[in-house]
Design a protein around this motif. Structure first.
Motif, short mmCIF file in Angstrom:
data_model
loop_
_atom_site.label_atom_id
_atom_site.label_comp_id
_atom_site.label_asym_id
_atom_site.label_seq_id
_atom_site.Cartn_x
_atom_site.Cartn_y
_atom_site.Cartn_z
N GLY A 111 105.99 69.86 109.22
CA GLY A 111 104.93 69.35 108.35
C GLY A 111 104.42 70.43 107.40
N ASP A 112 103.48 70.04 106.55
CA ASP A 112 103.01 70.98 105.53
C ASP A 112 102.02 72.01 106.09
N GLY A 113 101.25 71.63 107.11
CA GLY A 113 100.42 72.63 107.76
C GLY A 113 101.33 73.64 108.45
N ASP A 114 102.31 73.11 109.15
CA ASP A 114 103.21 73.93 109.94
C ASP A 114 104.04 74.86 109.06
N PHE A 154 111.20 69.14 105.24
CA PHE A 154 109.78 69.48 105.09
C PHE A 154 108.99 68.22 104.71
N ILE A 155 108.10 67.81 105.60
CA ILE A 155 107.33 66.59 105.36
C ILE A 155 105.98 66.96 104.75
N ASN A 156 105.85 66.67 103.48
CA ASN A 156 104.61 66.96 102.78
C ASN A 156 103.78 65.67 102.70
N ASN A 157 102.74 65.60 103.55
CA ASN A 157 101.85 64.44 103.48
C ASN A 157 100.45 64.85 103.03
N ALA A 158 100.37 66.01 102.42
CA ALA A 158 99.16 66.47 101.75
C ALA A 158 97.94 66.60 102.67
N ASN A 159 98.20 66.72 103.96
CA ASN A 159 97.08 67.00 104.88
C ASN A 159 97.63 67.40 106.25
N PHE A 160 96.73 67.87 107.10
CA PHE A 160 97.04 68.09 108.50
C PHE A 160 96.88 66.73 109.18
N GLY A 161 97.98 66.06 109.46
CA GLY A 161 97.89 64.71 109.99
C GLY A 161 97.42 64.68 111.43
N MET A 162 98.13 65.40 112.27
CA MET A 162 97.86 65.28 113.71
C MET A 162 96.43 65.65 114.08
MG LIG Z 1 100.96 67.29 107.10
#
Ligand SMILES: [Mg+2]
Ligand SMILES: Cc1ncc(C[n+]2csc(CCOP(=O)(O)OP(=O)(O)O)c2C)c(N)n1
Ligand code: SF4
Lengths: 353, 246, 177
Positions: free
Chosen positions: B94-97, B120-128
């Motif tokens: 993820g993007d945070g990671d 690389f999964i960019n979802n523009a936030n810390f999802g979890m």
């Molecule tokens: Mg994310």
């Protein structure tokens, strides 16, 4: 003073602001997310600063930098984040920089679980990082204490110029309780740190250097002797614990933090059945409340029980070290996010009467 | 796309992927799983999973997994591939990671040109962790730790990882795709195929960024998320192939 | 007296808001209260639960193993938590969505068609307020006035909405009488 029904993590955050904290840096991690979330909005309201670091490592060094300039600063995280902050905590201790660290702990090791656990005891109390230093460690058992201890932690940190570690857990962080929040401190009333803050020159114009690099062994040794003397003072003057129904107790349960409030319910249930049981709750984990165990009359104590949400046990080592073989100590343990149950404590005591 | 996914022999028919409805992680998994199937790699695969929602599909994906500490996948993947060159090593982050806590590992693995495939999964936030600001959160986009929106002055501009990595000498293939509609998903599938093939041929490092929806933390329905992708996300993160060394 | 209740349902059924309202109401009434929610990844599966304890004295564990009361807003919650209720305890079953019956004769069962009642009142959203009323009516942990006061405080807003919430609350109380 009015009471509020408030979430533990938010109470921790608000108490910090009221204590005069004007800088927070942290990185998201469950179960403490509401601390940074709350402070991201709240600190700017009081002229403070919030920074979400790119990691826990960056965050703890942001706190190191700001605290070195004498501004009251805090960071919070949970176990995996504290692992990364460890080096920075050693720098805080070695540099004698006051700062407040809040661990809303969860199950481990490694990523573990996000549910409440007490598996960071050793790392908080004995060995956050290299160098053999200590933090002053406070363990709240409910939201009120979480707020009170965080508030007071800033004063202790300033008094001794040390990092103060508040070891909470996911239960305290995520539950809401009725709390009386401490009063807002006026920054003008805070103790002056002009004598040491590292963005001020000495009165004679000489520079102040914050460096923990001490290439001469003897210098380092002298520094460590100074630190050891401070720890000794804490051990003499700062031990804190709560006693509940121990005067005539034949059985003693000991616990800290969340498991202590659960153990207290168990003690009440057992007392209602006429069993003479009492509770010793450690409030400071370092300095460990050895005196509480020393002053017991071991001719009356038949057995002791040590309840903690950690497998293998950790708190029990310090208890054993305080009891020094004067009583048998029976462990009562859960782990990994399994919350201790009152029944479990009740059953363990009854099985061992 | 459903057809491609149906063809994957090893993914679970009983366990769900574990993602929220409309989440891009589910689509991304189907895409890379079908690439593994296409090149018959399942039995050689070591999937380096992140800490983050990415890792929720463990029971579904049914390949060997080594779970990294948050952000450390680049280091772990590097070392496994070096010592086990016959393994197919893919990191999924993820993007945070990848772009916050793991930036150092990410950049250095890319710069060394490790023969690995990075999704690389960019979802523009810390999802979890519930929607905190990520390095990829867009200007003006709100997050639980940036409640009035990301600001250029306070937080800086969103990091464009694909573009950054494309400036390095070693990487062979660097591209960005989106996962919000069939047309884009098809392109992403082709890009992932290419990235996988590069490693199979021993040619080196590939990096595929996938713009991905997070309906739960964006607080939008999947349909609204798709519209938001076109309106905002694709503008902040232009799609394209940034590097393709022949 | 310490009274525990676990409230469980789908996310979106207002489970957390009932729990918090009870906590706020108890706090306003000068009592001890704790609200302990399920959190984090647990919620991603679409279920939510919280434990609320209201007491006249200091509260022990906020996450008790044996419940005085369960509010089961949906079938999976009933299936999962019914066995955690003490002998002599009670279960409020949202019978609009739960088809099971309480079989243990030592547990008091109250069936409230919360969703149907809410729909009749014209807003499916007030089902949780029906349940709030049922809880207060049955448990006696708080008074009706405490309940109404907290509805006003937290859902005040528009007069017609407030009125609908009061009606939902009253229906809940009647349902357990
Ligand atoms: Mg994310
Ligand atoms: C050292 C450490 N810090 C923080 C966390 C908490 N944490 C878990 S997942 C996550 C980030 C998730 O965001 P992202 O990588 O963008 O993945 P997403 O869930 O959005 O796919 C964080 C910070 C952790 N597990 N370990
Ligand atoms: S929180 Fe966001 S990233 Fe995580 S599973 Fe749900 S939609 Fe996907």
């Amino acid at each position: 003073m009015s009471k509020e029904f408030i979430k533990g993590n938010e109470a921790i955050a608000e108490a910090a602001v009221r204590a005069g904290c004007r800088f927070f840096a942290g990185y998201p991690i469950t179960p403490q997310n509401e601390v940074p979330e709350y402070l991201s909005a709240r600190l700017p309201e009081v002229g403070g600063h919030f920074i979400q670091g790119e990691s826990e490592i960056a965050s703890v060094y942001m706190v190191f930098g700001v605290a070195a300039t004498g501004i009251r600063s805090m960071t919070s995280s949970s176990g995996p984040g504290f692992a990364l902050k460890a080096e920075g905590i050693s720098f805080l201790a070695g540099g004698q920089i006051p700062a407040v660290l809040v661990n809303v702990s969860r199950g481990g090791p490694a990523i573990g679980t996000i549910e409440p656990a007490q598996q960071d005891y050793f790392s908080a109390v004995h060995a956050p990082a290299p160098g053999g230093f200590r933090c002053f460690v406070l363990a709240p058992q409910n939201v009120q204490e979480a707020a009170d201890f965080v508030y007071e932690a800033f004063d202790i940190a300033d008094k001794y110029r040390t990092p103060v570690y508040v070891l909470a857990d996911g239960m305290i962080g995520n539950m809401m309780e009725v709390v009386e929040l401490p009063k807002m401190r006026d920054l003008a009333d805070l103790p002056s740190n002009d004598s040491w803050r590292f963005n001020k020159y000495n009165d004679d114009g000489t520079a102040r250097i914050l460096s923990t690099y001490m290439p001469m062994g003897e210098l380092m040794q002298n520094k460590n002797k100074e630190m050891a003397a401070m720890y000794e003072t804490w051990e003499k003057e700062e031990q804190r614990w709560e006693e509940y129904m121990i005067d005539d107790a034949e059985y003693i349960v000991t616990a800290y933090g969340s498991s202590a409030r659960i153990a207290k319910s168990a003690v009440k249930e057992l007392r209602a059945e006429g069993i003479k049981v009492g509770l010793i709750r450690a409030i400071t984990l370092y300095p460990f409340p050895k005196d509480a165990f020393d002053k017991l009359d071991y001719t009356k104590v038949k057995k002791m029980f040590c309840a903690e949400m950690s497998i293998p046990g950790q708190y029990i080592y310090d208890v054993q070290n305080a009891v020094l073989g004067r009583s048998e100590i029976i462990p009562i343990q859960t782990s990994g996010g399994v919350i201790m149950e009152t029944d479990m404590v009740v059953a363990a005591v009854k099985e061992n009467l | 796309m459903e057809k491609v996914y149906d063809k994957v022999s090893f993914t679970s028919k009983t366990s769900p992927t574990g993602y929220c409805p409309g989440c891009g992680h589910g689509t991304a998994h189907k895409l890379f799983a079908s690439a593994l199937e296409h090149f018959n790699l399942r039995d050689k695969t070591v999937l380096i999973y992140p800490v983050g929602c990415g890792g929720l599909a463990m029971p579904w994906i049914n390949v060997n997994v080594i779970g990294a500490a948050h952000g450390r996948a680049g280091a772990i993947a590097t070392a496994i591939k070096r010592t086990n060159p016959d393994n197919f090593v893919i990191s999924y982050q993820g993007d945070g990671d990848l772009a916050a806590i793991g930036t150092a590992e990410t950049i250095h693995a890319a710069n060394r040109g490790e023969n690995i495939t990075v999704i690389f999964i960019n979802n523009a936030n810390f999802g979890m962790t519930g929607g905190q600001m990520a390095p990829t959160t867009m200007l003006g986009q709100t997050a639980t730790t940036a409640q009035s929106g990301r600001s250029l002055e306070e937080h800086g501009a969103p990091l464009r990882m694909a573009e950054m990595i494309a400036t390095l000498d070693a990487p062979k293939y660097v591209a960005r795709f989106a996962l919000h509609d069939a047309k884009n998903i098809l392109k992403a599938q082709q890009g992932i195929m290419k990235a996988v093939e590069l490693q199979v041929k021993g040619e080196g490092y590939s990096f595929v960024e996938l713009l991905s929806m997070c309906p739960t933390n964006w607080k939008k329905s999947p349909a609204d998320c798709a519209a938001y992708m076109d309106e905002a996300v694709l503008k902040a993160f232009p799609l394209g192939v940034f590097k393709d060394v022949k | 007296m310490e009274k525990s209740v676990l409230i469980a349902g789908f996310g979106g059924q207002g489970v957390m808001s009932i729990g918090k309202m009870l906590g706020y109401a108890a706090s306003d009434a000068g009592k001890y209260a704790s609200f302990y929610p399920s959190y984090g990844a647990e919620q991603r599966g679409g279920t939510a639960n919280c434990t609320v304890i209201i007491s006249d004295e200091e509260i022990g564990s906020p996450a008790v193993s044996k419940l005085d009361m369960l509010i089961a807003m949906n079938q999976p919650s009933f299936d999962k938590f019914a066995k955690k209720v003490k002998k002599g305890g009670s279960i409020i079953v949202n019978s609009s969505l739960v088809t099971s019956k309480v079989e243990d004769p030592d547990i008091e069962a109250v069936y409230v068609d919360a969703n149907d009642i809410a729909n009749d009142l014209g807003s499916p959203k007030v089902a949780n307020i029906v349940i709030l009323g049922a809880y207060i009516g049955l448990s006696g942990a708080l008074s009706e006035e405490d309940g109404k006061a907290i509805i006003k405080k937290m859902l005040g807003g528009k007069a017609d909405l407030l009125e609908m919430n009061y009606q939902a609350f009253d229906k809940g109380i009647q349902a357990v009488k």
